[in-house]
Design a protein around this motif. Structure first.
Motif, PDB file in Angstrom:
ATOM      1  N   PHE A 123       4.197  -3.961   6.057  1.00 43.26           N
ATOM      2  CA  PHE A 123       3.070  -4.099   5.058  1.00 43.26           C
ATOM      3  C   PHE A 123       3.124  -3.118   3.781  1.00 43.26           C
ATOM      4  O   PHE A 123       3.704  -1.991   3.954  1.00 43.26           O
ATOM      5  N   SER A 124       2.481  -3.404   2.719  1.00 40.21           N
ATOM      6  CA  SER A 124       2.436  -2.597   1.784  1.00 40.21           C
ATOM      7  C   SER A 124       0.925  -2.358   1.168  1.00 40.21           C
ATOM      8  O   SER A 124       0.232  -3.231   1.068  1.00 40.21           O
ATOM      9  N   GLY A 125       0.753  -1.171   0.686  1.00 43.92           N
ATOM     10  CA  GLY A 125      -0.793  -0.929   0.006  1.00 43.92           C
ATOM     11  C   GLY A 125      -0.693  -1.001  -1.301  1.00 43.92           C
ATOM     12  O   GLY A 125      -1.568  -0.313  -1.996  1.00 43.92           O
ATOM     13  N   GLY A 126       0.059  -1.670  -2.202  1.00 49.72           N
ATOM     14  CA  GLY A 126       0.328  -1.827  -3.733  1.00 49.72           C
ATOM     15  C   GLY A 126       1.687  -1.399  -3.853  1.00 49.72           C
ATOM     16  O   GLY A 126       2.520  -1.067  -3.374  1.00 49.72           O
ATOM     17  N   GLN A 127       2.016  -1.525  -5.564  1.00 49.30           N
ATOM     18  CA  GLN A 127       3.135  -1.241  -5.821  1.00 49.30           C
ATOM     19  C   GLN A 127       3.569   0.045  -5.682  1.00 49.30           C
ATOM     20  O   GLN A 127       4.902   0.360  -5.768  1.00 49.30           O
TER      21      GLN A 127
END
Length: 248
Positions: A123-127
């Motif tokens: 998962f990623s929380g933004g760039q």
């Protein structure tokens, strides 16, 4: 397939495209930094494993392990799921030191040594992150999980630094430090890699391994901090313990 307690492939790509200017004092903007479990609690279905009479080891399938992974709904708003990436066989970590050979071997591995089934989700929380990877390796018994945990801890304590190479961007020296592990799962162990020289100077990568019965839970956080690792460990271990029940 992701790597065992290392930079997952999808996140390694993010190093090139979204973290090229990452440094110790960079502004992380409004990206979420602490991923507590979502307030919406889905119904969990426990998976009870069985023992293979031929080997005496616990048998778990990838499908069963996947049921214990966190879903996007388990994370706060602002996160998105990363696409799964195929293992291209690259080995980003190297070392000239015999003391660090074992740690580099583990960091470059696509699965835990002795794993019978491996699954992961990223998962990623933004760039600008944080980028979080969760993985399970079914090792077949509680003693095997404990043994691998000790070997990994020994490898970290023996190695002061490793080299990380990012294609097209050169090499970064990463300092290795043991962390006080979040107290989730069985015998948790955590460590941190910090870029101290090279193009990724200031980049931080934190990781944790912990036992859930006969399964090794691994969590890695790129461009986050120890608070992110702690919250991620709580969410992942809590769900894993509820789903991946001991063998009967």
């Amino acid at each position: 397939m992701t790597r065992f307690v290392s930079f997952p492939l999808a996140l390694a790509a993010a190093l090139t495209f979204t973290l090229t200017a990452c440094g110790g004092g960079d502004d992380k903007g409004s990206a979420p930094q602490t991923p507590p479990p979502s307030s919406a609690k889905p119904t969990l279905t426990a998976v009870t494993a069985t023992v293979d009479p031929a080997t005496g080891l616990v048998a778990r399938s990838e499908a069963d392990l996947t049921k214990g992974l966190l879903e996007l709904t388990d994370l706060p708003s602002g996160f998105s799921r990363e696409d799964d990436a195929a293992d291209d066989g690259s080995k980003p970590f190297t070392t000239p030191s015999s003391r660090c050979k074992t740690l580099v071997k583990y960091l470059n591995a696509s699965e835990a040594p002795g794993s019978q089934a491996t699954v992961s989700r990223s998962f990623s929380g933004g760039q600008e992150g944080p980028y979080i990877d969760f993985g399970f390796d079914a090792l077949g018994s509680v003693p095997k999980v404990a043994s691998l945990r000790e070997k990994y801890a020994d490898a970290v304590s023996s190695c002061p630094k490793v080299t990380m190479r990012v294609e097209g961007e050169g090499s970064t020296t990463m300092e290795v430090d043991e962390l006080t592990a979040p107290a989730y799962g069985t015998a948790p162990f955590a460590f941190k890699l910090t870029g101290v020289s090279g193009p990724k100077r200031g980049l931080e990568f934190t990781a944790l391994i912990t036992g859930v019965n006969d399964v090794m839970l691994s969590i890695s956080v790129l461009a986050g901090d120890e608070a992110v690792l702690d919250a991620a460990a709580e969410a992942a271990a809590t769900k894993a313990q509820a789903v991946l029940k001991p063998a009967t």
